[in-house]
Design a protein around this motif. Structure first.
Motif, PDB file in Angstrom:
ATOM      1  N   GLU A  36       0.992  23.983 -20.330  1.00 26.21           N
ATOM      2  CA  GLU A  36       0.726  23.776 -21.744  1.00 26.21           C
ATOM      3  C   GLU A  36       1.717  22.758 -22.271  1.00 26.21           C
ATOM      4  O   GLU A  36       2.904  23.023 -22.364  1.00 26.21           O
ATOM      5  CB  GLU A  36       0.861  25.111 -22.490  1.00 26.21           C
ATOM      6  CG  GLU A  36       0.603  25.021 -23.975  1.00 26.21           C
ATOM      7  CD  GLU A  36      -0.860  25.241 -24.338  1.00 26.21           C
ATOM      8  OE1 GLU A  36      -1.144  25.489 -25.508  1.00 26.21           O
ATOM      9  OE2 GLU A  36      -1.707  25.146 -23.438  1.00 26.21           O
ATOM     10  N   SER A  37       1.226  21.569 -22.627  1.00 25.41           N
ATOM     11  CA  SER A  37       2.110  20.552 -23.153  1.00 25.41           C
ATOM     12  C   SER A  37       2.531  20.906 -24.572  1.00 25.41           C
ATOM     13  O   SER A  37       1.893  21.712 -25.252  1.00 25.41           O
ATOM     14  CB  SER A  37       1.418  19.194 -23.139  1.00 25.41           C
ATOM     15  OG  SER A  37       0.374  19.153 -24.105  1.00 25.41           O
ATOM     16  N   THR A  38       3.605  20.269 -25.028  1.00 34.65           N
ATOM     17  CA  THR A  38       4.063  20.490 -26.396  1.00 34.65           C
ATOM     18  C   THR A  38       2.978  20.116 -27.397  1.00 34.65           C
ATOM     19  O   THR A  38       2.740  20.829 -28.377  1.00 34.65           O
ATOM     20  CB  THR A  38       5.337  19.665 -26.663  1.00 34.65           C
ATOM     21  OG1 THR A  38       6.349  20.056 -25.733  1.00 34.65           O
ATOM     22  CG2 THR A  38       5.847  19.882 -28.069  1.00 34.65           C
ATOM     23  N   LEU A  39       2.309  18.994 -27.150  1.00 31.37           N
ATOM     24  CA  LEU A  39       1.263  18.553 -28.060  1.00 31.37           C
ATOM     25  C   LEU A  39       0.099  19.541 -28.090  1.00 31.37           C
ATOM     26  O   LEU A  39      -0.367  19.927 -29.169  1.00 31.37           O
ATOM     27  CB  LEU A  39       0.770  17.162 -27.644  1.00 31.37           C
ATOM     28  CG  LEU A  39      -0.443  16.626 -28.412  1.00 31.37           C
ATOM     29  CD1 LEU A  39      -0.154  16.555 -29.895  1.00 31.37           C
ATOM     30  CD2 LEU A  39      -0.860  15.264 -27.868  1.00 31.37           C
ATOM     31  N   PRO A  68      -4.023  25.645 -32.189  1.00 31.13           N
ATOM     32  CA  PRO A  68      -4.425  26.452 -33.348  1.00 31.13           C
ATOM     33  C   PRO A  68      -5.093  25.629 -34.444  1.00 31.13           C
ATOM     34  O   PRO A  68      -5.997  26.115 -35.124  1.00 31.13           O
ATOM     35  CB  PRO A  68      -3.108  27.068 -33.838  1.00 31.13           C
ATOM     36  CG  PRO A  68      -2.020  26.258 -33.213  1.00 31.13           C
ATOM     37  CD  PRO A  68      -2.567  25.739 -31.946  1.00 31.13           C
ATOM     38  N   VAL A  69      -4.667  24.379 -34.614  1.00 30.66           N
ATOM     39  CA  VAL A  69      -5.302  23.514 -35.615  1.00 30.66           C
ATOM     40  C   VAL A  69      -6.725  23.188 -35.195  1.00 30.66           C
ATOM     41  O   VAL A  69      -7.674  23.291 -35.988  1.00 30.66           O
ATOM     42  CB  VAL A  69      -4.495  22.222 -35.803  1.00 30.66           C
ATOM     43  CG1 VAL A  69      -5.203  21.267 -36.755  1.00 30.66           C
ATOM     44  CG2 VAL A  69      -3.098  22.535 -36.308  1.00 30.66           C
ATOM     45  N   VAL A 119      -1.100  10.565 -32.600  1.00 33.30           N
ATOM     46  CA  VAL A 119      -0.276  11.696 -33.040  1.00 33.30           C
ATOM     47  C   VAL A 119       1.179  11.322 -32.782  1.00 33.30           C
ATOM     48  O   VAL A 119       1.556  11.053 -31.640  1.00 33.30           O
ATOM     49  CB  VAL A 119      -0.640  12.987 -32.286  1.00 33.30           C
ATOM     50  CG1 VAL A 119       0.173  14.160 -32.825  1.00 33.30           C
ATOM     51  CG2 VAL A 119      -2.128  13.280 -32.413  1.00 33.30           C
ATOM     52  N   LEU A 120       1.993  11.303 -33.842  1.00 37.68           N
ATOM     53  CA  LEU A 120       3.375  10.866 -33.732  1.00 37.68           C
ATOM     54  C   LEU A 120       4.326  12.053 -33.686  1.00 37.68           C
ATOM     55  O   LEU A 120       4.127  13.049 -34.392  1.00 37.68           O
ATOM     56  CB  LEU A 120       3.747   9.958 -34.912  1.00 37.68           C
ATOM     57  CG  LEU A 120       2.840   8.747 -35.126  1.00 37.68           C
ATOM     58  CD1 LEU A 120       3.348   7.909 -36.296  1.00 37.68           C
ATOM     59  CD2 LEU A 120       2.735   7.902 -33.874  1.00 37.68           C
ATOM     60  N   GLY A 121       5.369  11.946 -32.854  1.00 31.33           N
ATOM     61  CA  GLY A 121       6.369  13.006 -32.749  1.00 31.33           C
ATOM     62  C   GLY A 121       7.183  13.112 -34.028  1.00 31.33           C
ATOM     63  O   GLY A 121       7.481  12.107 -34.673  1.00 31.33           O
ATOM     64  N   PRO A 122       7.599  14.317 -34.414  1.00 29.64           N
ATOM     65  CA  PRO A 122       8.322  14.501 -35.679  1.00 29.64           C
ATOM     66  C   PRO A 122       9.749  13.995 -35.646  1.00 29.64           C
ATOM     67  O   PRO A 122      10.327  13.723 -36.692  1.00 29.64           O
ATOM     68  CB  PRO A 122       8.279  16.021 -35.878  1.00 29.64           C
ATOM     69  CG  PRO A 122       8.183  16.591 -34.500  1.00 29.64           C
ATOM     70  CD  PRO A 122       7.359  15.592 -33.722  1.00 29.64           C
ATOM     71  N   GLU A 123      10.349  13.861 -34.462  1.00 30.19           N
ATOM     72  CA  GLU A 123      11.776  13.522 -34.397  1.00 30.19           C
ATOM     73  C   GLU A 123      12.028  12.039 -34.233  1.00 30.19           C
ATOM     74  O   GLU A 123      12.911  11.470 -34.863  1.00 30.19           O
ATOM     75  CB  GLU A 123      12.442  14.283 -33.233  1.00 30.19           C
ATOM     76  CG  GLU A 123      12.504  15.781 -33.483  1.00 30.19           C
ATOM     77  CD  GLU A 123      12.227  16.557 -32.219  1.00 30.19           C
ATOM     78  OE1 GLU A 123      11.938  15.930 -31.194  1.00 30.19           O
ATOM     79  OE2 GLU A 123      12.293  17.787 -32.254  1.00 30.19           O
ATOM     80  N   ALA A 161      -2.866  14.928 -39.258  1.00 32.05           N
ATOM     81  CA  ALA A 161      -1.814  15.327 -40.198  1.00 32.05           C
ATOM     82  C   ALA A 161      -1.463  16.803 -40.042  1.00 32.05           C
ATOM     83  O   ALA A 161      -0.286  17.194 -40.073  1.00 32.05           O
ATOM     84  CB  ALA A 161      -2.250  15.038 -41.634  1.00 32.05           C
ATOM     85  N   ALA A 162      -2.484  17.636 -39.838  1.00 36.49           N
ATOM     86  CA  ALA A 162      -2.227  19.069 -39.645  1.00 36.49           C
ATOM     87  C   ALA A 162      -1.501  19.322 -38.326  1.00 36.49           C
ATOM     88  O   ALA A 162      -0.599  20.171 -38.245  1.00 36.49           O
ATOM     89  CB  ALA A 162      -3.546  19.841 -39.686  1.00 36.49           C
ATOM     90  N   VAL A 163      -1.864  18.568 -37.270  1.00 34.80           N
ATOM     91  CA  VAL A 163      -1.186  18.726 -35.976  1.00 34.80           C
ATOM     92  C   VAL A 163       0.273  18.301 -36.093  1.00 34.80           C
ATOM     93  O   VAL A 163       1.180  18.966 -35.572  1.00 34.80           O
ATOM     94  CB  VAL A 163      -1.917  17.921 -34.890  1.00 34.80           C
ATOM     95  CG1 VAL A 163      -1.115  17.913 -33.590  1.00 34.80           C
ATOM     96  CG2 VAL A 163      -3.308  18.485 -34.640  1.00 34.80           C
ATOM     97  N   GLU A 164       0.529  17.182 -36.776  1.00 33.00           N
ATOM     98  CA  GLU A 164       1.916  16.719 -36.935  1.00 33.00           C
ATOM     99  C   GLU A 164       2.731  17.708 -37.767  1.00 33.00           C
ATOM    100  O   GLU A 164       3.932  17.896 -37.511  1.00 33.00           O
ATOM    101  CB  GLU A 164       1.922  15.334 -37.586  1.00 33.00           C
ATOM    102  CG  GLU A 164       1.378  14.249 -36.665  1.00 33.00           C
ATOM    103  CD  GLU A 164       1.301  12.884 -37.326  1.00 33.00           C
ATOM    104  OE1 GLU A 164       1.138  11.893 -36.599  1.00 33.00           O
ATOM    105  OE2 GLU A 164       1.393  12.826 -38.569  1.00 33.00           O
ATOM    106  N   THR A 165       2.105  18.347 -38.752  1.00 37.70           N
ATOM    107  CA  THR A 165       2.799  19.384 -39.525  1.00 37.70           C
ATOM    108  C   THR A 165       3.183  20.556 -38.630  1.00 37.70           C
ATOM    109  O   THR A 165       4.295  21.097 -38.718  1.00 37.70           O
ATOM    110  CB  THR A 165       1.916  19.867 -40.679  1.00 37.70           C
ATOM    111  OG1 THR A 165       1.619  18.771 -41.545  1.00 37.70           O
ATOM    112  CG2 THR A 165       2.593  20.974 -41.472  1.00 37.70           C
TER     113      THR A 165
END
Length: 572
Positions: free
Chosen positions: A66-69, A75-76, A158-162, A194-198
């Motif tokens: 299971e990747s982080t992404l 769930p989204v 999809v962009l990483g948050p950090e 946007a929901a996935v990045e949140t």
């Protein structure tokens, strides 16, 4: 998350693109007005050997693990799948290598692939979104494959948050949109991303809390020497701070990074002379290792050991080119004959020369200040050591005086440094030819990038008492290793010193803190002075507007399409 312009073929009629594609596949001349971006994409597909009549591929099982992404997106996606409708759209999630992680929905006659890279299926919206880091659409005959000629697709990265890196793409595919761009489900795709990045940001916060909880549990009790690290954050107790050296901390940072891929439980091997042992325990969240907690124990030694002296910067490095050059120079210095050190500016010629001379007093002559060597040679003693810097700046009288000195004292303990550049005059060239038999060329830093991680601790000023040493995230290290360093070690030292003296935040240095040129990486072609100025203005405007490209374009007075094009050009 950002949006971009419509597909390059947005203003081209569909029948003309179909005719152009048929002519391209048959090798006939193309009609006028076909967007160059589309033709370039078809050419890439042909170069990669993608068959335009590729059959429907059998869908492989999902990638193992299971990747982080996928963990954040599942769930989204499970919540929004009902919004796709029945038989209307296909939703595809890929990773950063465009491998398909998850699919839902269906489109009549449209199958899915195990990967969406251009090398596998040719031009498509997911590959375009990954390359441009923005929303992208591809419609009908813009695709290379026959079976996608009646398909419209929109993809959003999809962009990483950090760090803002692209973690993957989300694609919505449907039957060909007769109205053309924008894709009717473009807003739906952007809202989903946007929901996935949140969710990714929320999970990143959970990881920090899990690391803090693990640290607090391990640090209970007086004088416990404990550190917790995850590659981005670092928590260190006072007792651990007294034991940690830059070398030990570097080992623990690498161990924290390795822990994501393999079991690192137990005692970690530390550098010789570390003065302590380190026992590591992984920190896990949702079944994944996100960092480590390490307990440090001082070695049984009644007398506290003094800090190990740092190796001279000039001798730091284990790469083959560097060790060969240093070893050759040391060998030649054993005999009482002149030695010539050449290399680009900043490679450490003068500093290495002083190391080679050892503790003996050395008279330094700098041709940049005394081109005729009047002052230096008048004070020189025949039995003394002489270091001549910047031989390329010698005037003709200085060259003549040096040649005369070598004629009278052929065994002079002389070491000359020379930076190649403008063509040498006849007199200077004869001098260089005379010294060439005993010369060593120091490699530029770009040819020994594996030494950068060893150089960083040696170049970093010692921290004030009670302050943590300067450390680096893996992303920052990769940026340092990718940069060509035209100023070589001297330029690297300036960057490190500026960060150590003016940094306002704690924790490892991140890529975003590096200078613009280092952070963004080198351009594939030399930029003109005007392009350098334009690139700097764009990057500064992006920073002022928090990375929002729409507001940046307005502030610069250019269209968004122009801004995206320039960013792509300067990134290549």
């Amino acid at each position: 998350m950002t949006t971009t312009d419509a597909s390059p073929a947005a203003t081209t009629a569909r029948p003309s693109l179909r005719v152009a594609r048929e002519r391209f596949l048959s090798g006939r001349p193309l009609p006028q007005g076909v967007p160059e971006e589309v033709v370039a994409a078809w050419r890439r597909a042909r170069f990669f050997g993608v068959p335009h009549d590729l059959e429907e591929s059998v869908v492989s099982p999902p990638l193992s693990g299971e990747s982080t992404l996928l963990g954040a997106a599942r769930p989204v996606l499970d919540r929004i799948v009902p919004a796709l409708g029945v038989g209307g759209s296909l939703l595809v999630l890929t990773d950063e290598r465009l491998r398909v992680l998850w699919t839902a929905g269906s489109v009549p006659g449209l199958g899915v692939c195990t990967g969406l890279s251009e090398q596998e299926v040719g031009h498509n919206s997911a590959a375009l979104a990954l390359r441009s880091r923005s929303r992208a659409e591809v419609h009908g005959p813009e695709h290379f494959l026959d079976r996608w000629q009646d398909v419209s697709a929109v993809s959003v990265p999809v962009l990483g948050p950090e760090n803002g890196h692209v973690l993957g793409t989300l694609t919505v595919a449907s039957r060909l949109c007769t109205a053309g761009p924008p894709h009717p489900q473009a807003a739906f795709a952007e809202a989903t991303v946007a929901a996935v990045e949140t969710e990714l940001r929320a999970r990143a916060g959970r990881g920090e809390r899990a690391l803090l909880d693990a640290y607090m549990r391990a640090a209970r009790g007086p004088d416990r020497a404990v550190a917790a690290l995850d590659g981005r954050n670092r928590l260190v107790s006072d007792a651990a701070q007294r034991l940690l050296t830059p070398e030990v901390l570097g080992v623990l940072e690498r161990t924290a990074a390795d822990a994501r891929h393999r079991d690192v439980t137990g005692v970690v091997r530390l550098p010789e002379g570390a003065g302590c042992t380190a026992r590591v325990t992984p920190v896990r969240l949702d079944g994944r290792t996100i960092g480590i907690v390490t307990a440090l124990e001082p070695l049984d030694d009644p007398a506290p050991a003094a800090p190990a002296p740092r190796p001279p910067v000039t001798l730091t490095g284990s790469s083959v080119p560097w060790r060969h050059a240093v070893g050759r120079a040391a060998e030649l210095m054993r005999s009482r004959e002149p030695l010539l050190l050449t290399g680009e500016r900043g490679t450490g010629k003068s500093a290495l020369a002083r190391e080679l001379f050892g503790p003996d007093p050395v008279q330094v002559a700098d041709a940049a200040r005394d081109a005729g060597l009047d002052q230096a040679l008048s004070a020189w003693r025949p039995d003394g050591l002489l270091l001549l810097r910047h031989a390329e700046r010698l005037a003709q009288p200085g060259v003549a005086a040096l040649n005369s000195l070598l004629d009278q004292h052929p065994d002079t303990r002389l070491l000359v440094t020379h930076t190649p550049g403008a063509p040498a005059g006849p007199c200077l060239q004869r001098l260089l030819d005379r010294l060439s038999a005993r010369s060593v060329t120091l490699p530029p830093l770009r040819e020994r990038t594996e030494d950068i991680r060893e150089l960083l601790p040696a170049l970093t000023p010692r921290p004030a008492p009670g302050q943590p040493p300067l450390t680096w995230t893996l992303d920052a290290l990769r940026a340092l290793e990718a940069y060509p360093w035209p100023g070589n070690v001297t330029e690297l030292a300036h960057v490190v010193r500026a960060l150590a003296e003016h940094r306002q935040v704690t924790g490892p240095v991140r890529r975003a803190e590096l200078p613009d040129a280092v952070r963004e990486g080198p351009a594939a072609r030399p930029l003109s002075p005007m392009e350098h100025a334009e690139r700097a203005a764009i990057l500064e405007a992006l920073r002022r507007h928090g990375g929002n490209k729409a507001r940046t374009a307005v502030a610069l007075g250019i269209g968004r399409a122009t801004l995206y094009r320039k960013l792509r050009e300067y990134r290549r």
